[in-house]
Design a protein around this motif. Structure first.
Motif, PDB file in Angstrom:
ATOM      1  N   SER A 219       0.980  -1.233  -0.143  1.00  0.00           N
ATOM      2  CA  SER A 219      -0.415  -0.354   0.049  1.00  0.00           C
ATOM      3  C   SER A 219       0.211   1.545   0.191  1.00  0.00           C
ATOM      4  N   PRO A 220       0.775   2.365  -0.931  1.00  0.00           N
ATOM      5  CA  PRO A 220       1.499   3.109  -0.930  1.00  0.00           C
ATOM      6  C   PRO A 220       0.759   4.450   0.119  1.00  0.00           C
ATOM      7  N   VAL A 221       0.005   4.310   0.790  1.00  0.00           N
ATOM      8  CA  VAL A 221      -0.329   4.761   1.976  1.00  0.00           C
ATOM      9  C   VAL A 221      -0.352   4.949   2.895  1.00  0.00           C
ATOM     10  N   TYR A 222       0.069   3.189   3.337  1.00  0.00           N
ATOM     11  CA  TYR A 222       0.091   2.727   4.852  1.00  0.00           C
ATOM     12  C   TYR A 222       1.545   1.782   4.367  1.00  0.00           C
ATOM     13  N   LEU A 223       2.133   2.179   3.681  1.00  0.00           N
ATOM     14  CA  LEU A 223       3.304   1.353   3.871  1.00  0.00           C
ATOM     15  C   LEU A 223       4.043   0.077   4.323  1.00  0.00           C
ATOM     16  N   LEU A 224       2.189  -0.549   4.149  1.00  0.00           N
ATOM     17  CA  LEU A 224       2.081  -1.778   4.501  1.00  0.00           C
ATOM     18  C   LEU A 224       1.767  -2.949   3.343  1.00  0.00           C
ATOM     19  N   PRO A 225       1.884  -4.527   3.471  1.00  0.00           N
ATOM     20  CA  PRO A 225       1.674  -5.473   2.910  1.00  0.00           C
ATOM     21  C   PRO A 225      -0.344  -5.489   3.141  1.00  0.00           C
ATOM     22  N   THR A 226      -0.572  -5.077   1.983  1.00  0.00           N
ATOM     23  CA  THR A 226      -2.561  -5.262   1.817  1.00  0.00           C
ATOM     24  C   THR A 226      -2.937  -6.488   0.565  1.00  0.00           C
ATOM     25  N   LEU A 227      -3.709  -7.279   1.148  1.00  0.00           N
ATOM     26  CA  LEU A 227      -4.252  -8.566   0.547  1.00  0.00           C
ATOM     27  C   LEU A 227      -5.295  -8.241  -0.444  1.00  0.00           C
ATOM     28  N   TYR A 228      -5.779  -8.013  -2.024  1.00  0.00           N
ATOM     29  CA  TYR A 228      -6.378  -7.769  -3.204  1.00  0.00           C
ATOM     30  C   TYR A 228      -6.636  -9.030  -3.914  1.00  0.00           C
ATOM     31  N   PHE A 229      -7.551  -9.209  -3.680  1.00  0.00           N
ATOM     32  CA  PHE A 229      -8.539 -10.850  -4.050  1.00  0.00           C
ATOM     33  C   PHE A 229      -9.559 -10.287  -5.269  1.00  0.00           C
ATOM     34  N   THR A 230      -9.969 -11.307  -5.808  1.00  0.00           N
ATOM     35  CA  THR A 230     -11.123 -11.328  -6.153  1.00  0.00           C
ATOM     36  C   THR A 230     -11.461 -13.434  -5.893  1.00  0.00           C
ATOM     37  N   CYS A 231     -12.836 -13.022  -6.277  1.00  0.00           N
ATOM     38  CA  CYS A 231     -13.695 -14.585  -6.153  1.00  0.00           C
ATOM     39  C   CYS A 231     -14.552 -14.539  -7.195  1.00  0.00           C
ATOM     40  N   THR A 232     -14.419 -15.979  -7.426  1.00  0.00           N
ATOM     41  CA  THR A 232     -15.099 -16.675  -8.774  1.00  0.00           C
ATOM     42  C   THR A 232     -15.842 -17.870  -8.323  1.00  0.00           C
ATOM     43  N   SER A 233     -17.409 -18.327  -8.601  1.00  0.00           N
ATOM     44  CA  SER A 233     -18.423 -19.322  -8.188  1.00  0.00           C
ATOM     45  C   SER A 233     -18.269 -20.530  -9.569  1.00  0.00           C
ATOM     46  N   THR A 234     -17.628 -21.779  -9.566  1.00  0.00           N
ATOM     47  CA  THR A 234     -17.826 -22.240 -10.606  1.00  0.00           C
ATOM     48  C   THR A 234     -19.145 -23.468  -9.932  1.00  0.00           C
ATOM     49  N   ASN A 235     -20.242 -23.310 -10.760  1.00  0.00           N
ATOM     50  CA  ASN A 235     -20.783 -24.970  -9.913  1.00  0.00           C
ATOM     51  C   ASN A 235     -20.893 -25.993 -11.205  1.00  0.00           C
ATOM     52  N   ASP A 236     -21.686 -27.267 -10.708  1.00  0.00           N
ATOM     53  CA  ASP A 236     -21.332 -28.403 -10.984  1.00  0.00           C
ATOM     54  C   ASP A 236     -21.757 -28.338 -12.455  1.00  0.00           C
ATOM     55  N   ASN A 237     -22.804 -27.471 -12.818  1.00  0.00           N
ATOM     56  CA  ASN A 237     -22.918 -27.276 -14.446  1.00  0.00           C
ATOM     57  C   ASN A 237     -21.441 -26.732 -15.059  1.00  0.00           C
TER      58      ASN A 237
ATOM     59  N   CYS B  99     -12.109  -2.452  -4.294  1.00  0.00           N
ATOM     60  CA  CYS B  99     -11.872  -1.101  -4.199  1.00  0.00           C
ATOM     61  C   CYS B  99     -11.014  -1.252  -5.885  1.00  0.00           C
ATOM     62  N   GLN B 100     -10.633  -0.280  -6.075  1.00  0.00           N
ATOM     63  CA  GLN B 100      -9.844  -0.261  -7.407  1.00  0.00           C
ATOM     64  C   GLN B 100      -8.860  -1.171  -8.062  1.00  0.00           C
ATOM     65  N   HIS B 101      -8.862  -2.048  -8.106  1.00  0.00           N
ATOM     66  CA  HIS B 101      -7.480  -2.778  -7.929  1.00  0.00           C
ATOM     67  C   HIS B 101      -6.137  -1.639  -8.411  1.00  0.00           C
ATOM     68  N   PRO B 102      -5.616  -2.102  -8.105  1.00  0.00           N
ATOM     69  CA  PRO B 102      -4.229  -0.611  -8.197  1.00  0.00           C
ATOM     70  C   PRO B 102      -3.484  -0.979  -9.121  1.00  0.00           C
ATOM     71  N   LEU B 103      -3.406  -2.262 -10.245  1.00  0.00           N
ATOM     72  CA  LEU B 103      -2.443  -2.321 -10.181  1.00  0.00           C
ATOM     73  C   LEU B 103      -3.791  -2.655 -12.547  1.00  0.00           C
ATOM     74  N   HIS B 104      -4.779  -3.122 -11.891  1.00  0.00           N
ATOM     75  CA  HIS B 104      -5.046  -3.749 -13.410  1.00  0.00           C
ATOM     76  C   HIS B 104      -6.433  -2.390 -12.770  1.00  0.00           C
ATOM     77  N   ASP B 105      -7.118  -1.931 -12.491  1.00  0.00           N
ATOM     78  CA  ASP B 105      -7.855  -0.398 -12.332  1.00  0.00           C
ATOM     79  C   ASP B 105      -9.754  -1.363 -12.184  1.00  0.00           C
ATOM     80  N   THR B 106      -8.999  -2.525 -11.849  1.00  0.00           N
ATOM     81  CA  THR B 106     -10.998  -3.472 -12.226  1.00  0.00           C
ATOM     82  C   THR B 106     -11.199  -3.672 -10.505  1.00  0.00           C
ATOM     83  N   VAL B 107     -12.436  -3.637 -10.472  1.00  0.00           N
ATOM     84  CA  VAL B 107     -13.261  -3.419  -8.820  1.00  0.00           C
ATOM     85  C   VAL B 107     -12.682  -4.850  -8.517  1.00  0.00           C
ATOM     86  N   CYS B 108     -12.159  -4.799  -7.087  1.00  0.00           N
ATOM     87  CA  CYS B 108     -11.473  -6.360  -6.795  1.00  0.00           C
ATOM     88  C   CYS B 108     -12.255  -5.719  -4.760  1.00  0.00           C
ATOM     89  N   PHE B 109     -12.038  -6.897  -4.383  1.00  0.00           N
ATOM     90  CA  PHE B 109     -12.109  -6.599  -2.771  1.00  0.00           C
ATOM     91  C   PHE B 109     -10.765  -6.449  -1.934  1.00  0.00           C
TER      92      PHE B 109
END
Length: 200
Positions: A83-101, A144-154
């Motif tokens: 994080s450029p603000v906190y100067l601490l590691p920060t975990l950014y992530f996305t999740c997807t679900s794939t069902n039986d079909n 938030c906006q992903h700092p590298l990809h400019d996409t929405v993430c958690f």
């Protein structure tokens, strides 16, 4: 003493444990910590790779995990970035679900993330340090906006990370935290929230 090449940085091995302003990391220190942490992730059988910027400098780590939850496979793609603000590691992530079909469903709501990653239970079991008790299961993850990809993430908000790392480092029975162990300890605090844990 030989030097370690990390991106464009040369880091003397004798100073590889030193952190200039613990618990905060500068970009050079974070690059060294990422390089030191990658083998530990591979030992834990996690799919992981270093992330480089256009100048070929290490700027983070990408992790991919899978979990079966209610007859669906949950895939989490996580990025550990400084994080450029906190100067601490920060975990950014996305999740997807794939069902039986084989139907693919991106998880876009914070409430779905808590359910898919079992975060509520993980938070109850992992938040042992007094300063971590300030976290609530509703306030730890935000979008938030992903700092590298400019996409929405958690992301797992880093606002209490510094306090927790300092508390651990002050424990007289614990080894001093250096760049070689920083991210392994940090992932033990933050990664469990989204199901990322180290083995052994």
């Amino acid at each position: 003493m030989p030097n370690t090449k990390v991106g464009m940085y040369d880091v003397d091995d004798s100073s590889a444990k030193d952190i200039s302003s613990f618990p905060y990391l500068n970009p050079n220190e974070f690059s060294v910590a990422c390089s030191a942490f990658l083998p530990r992730l591979h030992q834990s059988q996690l799919q992981a790779k270093l992330i480089y910027n256009e100048s070929k400098i290490i700027v983070g780590i990408e992790l991919v995990t899978w979990k079966v939850c209610d007859r669906a496979e949950i895939t989490t793609v996580a990025h550990i970035l400084l994080s450029p603000v906190y100067l601490l590691p920060t975990l950014y992530f996305t999740c997807t679900s794939t069902n039986d079909n084989g139907e693919y469903h991106p998880i876009t709501l914070v409430s779905e993330v808590y359910e898919a990653t079992s975060m509520t239970e993980n938070i109850k079991s992992m938040m042992k340090a007094p300063s971590m008790l300030q976290f609530s299961s509703s306030g730890t993850i935000s979008q938030c906006q992903h700092p590298l990809h400019d996409t929405v993430c958690f992301y797992v908000h880093p606002c209490h990370t510094g306090d927790v790392m300092s508390t651990i480092n002050e424990d007289p029975e614990a080894d001093s935290i250096g760049l070689d162990s920083y991210l392994a300890i940090w992932i033990g605090i933050v990664g469990g929230a989204v199901g990322i844990t180290l083995k052994g």
